[in-house]
Design a protein around this motif. Structure first.
Motif, PDB file in Angstrom:
ATOM      1  N   ASP A 196      75.659  72.029  73.251  1.00  0.00           N
ATOM      2  CA  ASP A 196      77.053  72.166  73.666  1.00  0.00           C
ATOM      3  C   ASP A 196      77.807  73.037  72.673  1.00  0.00           C
ATOM      4  N   GLY A 197      77.872  74.318  72.964  1.00  0.00           N
ATOM      5  CA  GLY A 197      78.583  75.240  72.091  1.00  0.00           C
ATOM      6  C   GLY A 197      77.757  75.777  70.940  1.00  0.00           C
ATOM      7  N   THR A 213      65.480  73.015  75.819  1.00  0.00           N
ATOM      8  CA  THR A 213      66.909  73.112  75.543  1.00  0.00           C
ATOM      9  C   THR A 213      67.654  73.607  76.771  1.00  0.00           C
ATOM     10  N   LEU A 214      68.882  73.180  76.840  1.00  0.00           N
ATOM     11  CA  LEU A 214      69.796  73.603  77.887  1.00  0.00           C
ATOM     12  C   LEU A 214      71.044  74.092  77.173  1.00  0.00           C
ATOM     13  N   ALA A 215      71.446  75.327  77.400  1.00  0.00           N
ATOM     14  CA  ALA A 215      72.602  75.904  76.713  1.00  0.00           C
ATOM     15  C   ALA A 215      73.638  76.340  77.745  1.00  0.00           C
ATOM     16  N   ALA A 260      80.269  64.315  77.306  1.00  0.00           N
ATOM     17  CA  ALA A 260      80.034  63.664  78.603  1.00  0.00           C
ATOM     18  C   ALA A 260      79.538  64.658  79.644  1.00  0.00           C
ATOM     19  N   CYS A 261      80.164  65.793  79.731  1.00  0.00           N
ATOM     20  CA  CYS A 261      79.742  66.813  80.693  1.00  0.00           C
ATOM     21  C   CYS A 261      78.353  67.348  80.342  1.00  0.00           C
ATOM     22  N   ALA A 262      78.076  67.511  79.069  1.00  0.00           N
ATOM     23  CA  ALA A 262      76.752  67.998  78.642  1.00  0.00           C
ATOM     24  C   ALA A 262      75.663  67.022  79.074  1.00  0.00           C
ATOM     25  N   ARG A 263      75.905  65.723  78.925  1.00  0.00           N
ATOM     26  CA  ARG A 263      74.919  64.719  79.364  1.00  0.00           C
ATOM     27  C   ARG A 263      74.749  64.754  80.873  1.00  0.00           C
TER      28      ARG A 263
END
Length: 105
Positions: A19-20, A38-40, A48-51
């Motif tokens: 996240d960032g 990884t997810l970027a 919360a949104c990243a999860r």
């Protein structure tokens, strides 16, 4: 977190949402581990949104989320998975032990 994952007896795969952060900043042990993806997101989205975003990319039958400073007791993923499959539970919860003594309650 990664060190405690390597102590698990059950097979696992980790999806880290950056996240960032740039994927190039991932520590070498994580970058070299084939069980880690990884997810970027293109911009910071918040924890919360990243999860939630990561949940759409899960490839395993069960999911557990944790923060980078959480510690999983050895064998805990296997215990949870066995309990879920034996009983048909939809989820199994366990309190994670924070690594920092300042976070312990």
């Amino acid at each position: 977190m990664h060190a405690s994952l390597t102590l698990q007896s059950a097979p696992w795969e980790a999806l880290i949402t950056l996240d960032g952060a740039s994927p190039g900043r991932l520590p070498a042990p994580l970058a070299k581990d084939p069980r880690i993806r990884t997810l970027a997101p293109p911009r910071p989205v918040g924890a919360a949104c990243a999860r939630n975003l990561a949940l759409t990319h899960v490839r395993t039958p069960c999911t557990n989320w944790a923060d980078d400073d959480d510690v999983l007791p050895a064998g805990s993923l296997e215990v949870r998975y066995q309990r879920i499959t034996e009983t048909g539970l939809r989820r199994a919860l366990q309190r994670l032990r924070p690594r920092s003594p300042y976070l312990a309650a």
